[in-house]
Write a protein that holds these residues in place. Structure first.
Motif, PDB file in Angstrom:
ATOM      1  N   ARG A   1      -6.277  23.228  15.016  1.00 27.38           N
ATOM      2  CA  ARG A   1      -5.873  21.872  14.621  1.00 27.38           C
ATOM      3  C   ARG A   1      -6.507  20.825  15.526  1.00 27.38           C
ATOM      4  N   ARG A   2      -6.730  21.157  16.775  1.00 26.03           N
ATOM      5  CA  ARG A   2      -7.341  20.219  17.717  1.00 26.03           C
ATOM      6  C   ARG A   2      -8.826  20.507  17.896  1.00 26.03           C
ATOM      7  N   TRP A   3      -9.392  21.262  16.989  1.00 30.41           N
ATOM      8  CA  TRP A   3     -10.783  21.714  17.074  1.00 30.41           C
ATOM      9  C   TRP A   3     -11.737  20.549  17.253  1.00 30.41           C
ATOM     10  N   ASP A   4     -11.582  19.487  16.461  1.00 27.98           N
ATOM     11  CA  ASP A   4     -12.524  18.379  16.514  1.00 27.98           C
ATOM     12  C   ASP A   4     -12.256  17.458  17.691  1.00 27.98           C
ATOM     13  N   ARG A   5     -11.097  17.558  18.314  1.00 33.69           N
ATOM     14  CA  ARG A   5     -10.768  16.663  19.424  1.00 33.69           C
ATOM     15  C   ARG A   5     -11.097  17.250  20.791  1.00 33.69           C
ATOM     16  N   THR A   6     -11.407  18.506  20.851  1.00 35.68           N
ATOM     17  CA  THR A   6     -11.699  19.127  22.138  1.00 35.68           C
ATOM     18  C   THR A   6     -13.200  19.106  22.388  1.00 35.68           C
ATOM     19  N   ASN A   7     -13.540  19.088  23.639  1.00 33.81           N
ATOM     20  CA  ASN A   7     -14.956  19.099  24.030  1.00 33.81           C
ATOM     21  C   ASN A   7     -15.401  20.512  24.390  1.00 33.81           C
ATOM     22  N   THR A   8     -14.956  21.461  23.631  1.00 33.67           N
ATOM     23  CA  THR A   8     -15.328  22.838  23.926  1.00 33.67           C
ATOM     24  C   THR A   8     -16.625  23.193  23.226  1.00 33.67           C
ATOM     25  N   ARG A   9     -17.376  24.004  23.863  1.00 34.42           N
ATOM     26  CA  ARG A   9     -18.632  24.461  23.301  1.00 34.42           C
ATOM     27  C   ARG A   9     -18.354  25.542  22.260  1.00 34.42           C
ATOM     28  N   ALA A  10     -19.327  25.766  21.410  1.00 36.02           N
ATOM     29  CA  ALA A  10     -19.160  26.726  20.312  1.00 36.02           C
ATOM     30  C   ALA A  10     -18.856  28.127  20.828  1.00 36.02           C
ATOM     31  N   TRP A  11     -19.517  28.552  21.903  1.00 36.89           N
ATOM     32  CA  TRP A  11     -19.291  29.909  22.387  1.00 36.89           C
ATOM     33  C   TRP A  11     -17.872  30.067  22.922  1.00 36.89           C
ATOM     34  N   LYS A  12     -17.275  28.990  23.450  1.00 33.95           N
ATOM     35  CA  LYS A  12     -15.881  29.070  23.906  1.00 33.95           C
ATOM     36  C   LYS A  12     -14.952  29.202  22.705  1.00 33.95           C
ATOM     37  N   ARG A  13     -15.275  28.503  21.633  1.00 34.28           N
ATOM     38  CA  ARG A  13     -14.458  28.597  20.420  1.00 34.28           C
ATOM     39  C   ARG A  13     -14.520  30.004  19.843  1.00 34.28           C
ATOM     40  N   ILE A  14     -15.721  30.543  19.784  1.00 34.28           N
ATOM     41  CA  ILE A  14     -15.895  31.899  19.257  1.00 34.28           C
ATOM     42  C   ILE A  14     -15.170  32.900  20.137  1.00 34.28           C
ATOM     43  N   ALA A  15     -15.306  32.740  21.444  1.00 32.75           N
ATOM     44  CA  ALA A  15     -14.636  33.649  22.377  1.00 32.75           C
ATOM     45  C   ALA A  15     -13.120  33.575  22.212  1.00 32.75           C
ATOM     46  N   PHE A  16     -12.581  32.377  22.008  1.00 36.97           N
ATOM     47  CA  PHE A  16     -11.139  32.237  21.835  1.00 36.97           C
ATOM     48  C   PHE A  16     -10.674  32.919  20.559  1.00 36.97           C
ATOM     49  N   VAL A  17     -11.402  32.736  19.476  1.00 39.12           N
ATOM     50  CA  VAL A  17     -11.032  33.379  18.214  1.00 39.12           C
ATOM     51  C   VAL A  17     -11.098  34.898  18.357  1.00 39.12           C
ATOM     52  N   LEU A  18     -12.138  35.402  18.997  1.00 38.96           N
ATOM     53  CA  LEU A  18     -12.245  36.846  19.220  1.00 38.96           C
ATOM     54  C   LEU A  18     -11.108  37.356  20.101  1.00 38.96           C
ATOM     55  N   PHE A  19     -10.731  36.563  21.104  1.00 41.12           N
ATOM     56  CA  PHE A  19      -9.631  36.933  21.983  1.00 41.12           C
ATOM     57  C   PHE A  19      -8.326  37.039  21.197  1.00 41.12           C
ATOM     58  N   VAL A  20      -8.066  36.064  20.332  1.00 41.69           N
ATOM     59  CA  VAL A  20      -6.843  36.090  19.525  1.00 41.69           C
ATOM     60  C   VAL A  20      -6.846  37.298  18.591  1.00 41.69           C
ATOM     61  N   LEU A  21      -7.977  37.555  17.954  1.00 41.95           N
ATOM     62  CA  LEU A  21      -8.057  38.711  17.052  1.00 41.95           C
ATOM     63  C   LEU A  21      -7.863  40.027  17.813  1.00 41.95           C
ATOM     64  N   ALA A  22      -8.483  40.134  18.985  1.00 44.52           N
ATOM     65  CA  ALA A  22      -8.309  41.339  19.805  1.00 44.52           C
ATOM     66  C   ALA A  22      -6.859  41.478  20.255  1.00 44.52           C
ATOM     67  N   ASN A  23      -6.230  40.362  20.567  1.00 46.01           N
ATOM     68  CA  ASN A  23      -4.831  40.381  20.972  1.00 46.01           C
ATOM     69  C   ASN A  23      -3.949  40.909  19.840  1.00 46.01           C
ATOM     70  N   ILE A  24      -4.159  40.400  18.644  1.00 42.01           N
ATOM     71  CA  ILE A  24      -3.360  40.846  17.492  1.00 42.01           C
ATOM     72  C   ILE A  24      -3.599  42.333  17.221  1.00 42.01           C
ATOM     73  N   TYR A  25      -4.857  42.761  17.292  1.00 44.78           N
ATOM     74  CA  TYR A  25      -5.168  44.171  17.079  1.00 44.78           C
ATOM     75  C   TYR A  25      -4.492  45.047  18.140  1.00 44.78           C
ATOM     76  N   ALA A  26      -4.540  44.606  19.398  1.00 44.21           N
ATOM     77  CA  ALA A  26      -3.937  45.384  20.486  1.00 44.21           C
ATOM     78  C   ALA A  26      -2.423  45.493  20.320  1.00 44.21           C
ATOM     79  N   VAL A  27      -1.812  44.442  19.815  1.00 39.13           N
ATOM     80  CA  VAL A  27      -0.360  44.477  19.605  1.00 39.13           C
ATOM     81  C   VAL A  27      -0.012  45.443  18.472  1.00 39.13           C
ATOM     82  N   LEU A  28      -0.802  45.408  17.413  1.00 39.64           N
ATOM     83  CA  LEU A  28      -0.501  46.246  16.257  1.00 39.64           C
ATOM     84  C   LEU A  28      -0.913  47.703  16.457  1.00 39.64           C
ATOM     85  N   ARG A  29      -1.924  47.953  17.279  1.00 38.43           N
ATOM     86  CA  ARG A  29      -2.438  49.309  17.487  1.00 38.43           C
ATOM     87  C   ARG A  29      -2.565  49.624  18.981  1.00 38.43           C
TER      88      ARG A  29
END
Length: 125
Positions: free
Chosen positions: A23-51
């Motif tokens: 939701r704050r994607w356009d308001r943050t000054n984060t670089r693309a690789w940080k955004r990708i890393a965060f999304v991957l981190f969240v997905l890995a977190n969900i996978y680790a919780v479920l499995r």
């Protein structure tokens, strides 16, 4: 079914963090690789919780005894990255603020000198 509630809470927490970030994607000054890393981190977190057994399997392949230990080690690295990133960002902001203060001081000094010069020349005419 035994761990359903804690898994639900953890997955909802990760999903909430992702939604807030998106939701704050356009308001943050984060670089693309940080955004990708965060999304991957969240997905890995969900996978680790479920499995969790899969995380233990991965940990064993890396020579770590338990999956929770591997997660802890990765979290220490993530926290170190976060601290370093925050420090560098604050340092950059301090430099920008110092440069801006110097620019304002020089401009104000030049303006005051010009006003004084204009005032002196008017009195001599």
């Amino acid at each position: 079914m035994k761990y359903f509630w804690i898994q639900l809470v953890l997955v909802l927490g990760a999903g909430t963090a992702a939604l807030i970030f998106i939701r704050r994607w356009d308001r943050t000054n984060t670089r693309a690789w940080k955004r990708i890393a965060f999304v991957l981190f969240v997905l890995a977190n969900i996978y680790a919780v479920l499995r969790p057994d899969d995380v233990t399997w991965v940990a064993n392949r890396f020579g770590v005894g338990r999956g929770t230990d591997l997660v802890l080690y990765l979290m220490v690295l993530a926290l170190a990255f976060l601290a370093l990133n925050t420090y560098l960002r604050f340092r950059s902001l301090e430099k920008k603020l110092t440069d801006m203060a110097r620019t304002v001081a020089i401009s104000e000094g030049a303006r005051l000198n010009q006003e004084r010069f204009d005032g002196d020349s008017v009195g001599k005419l």
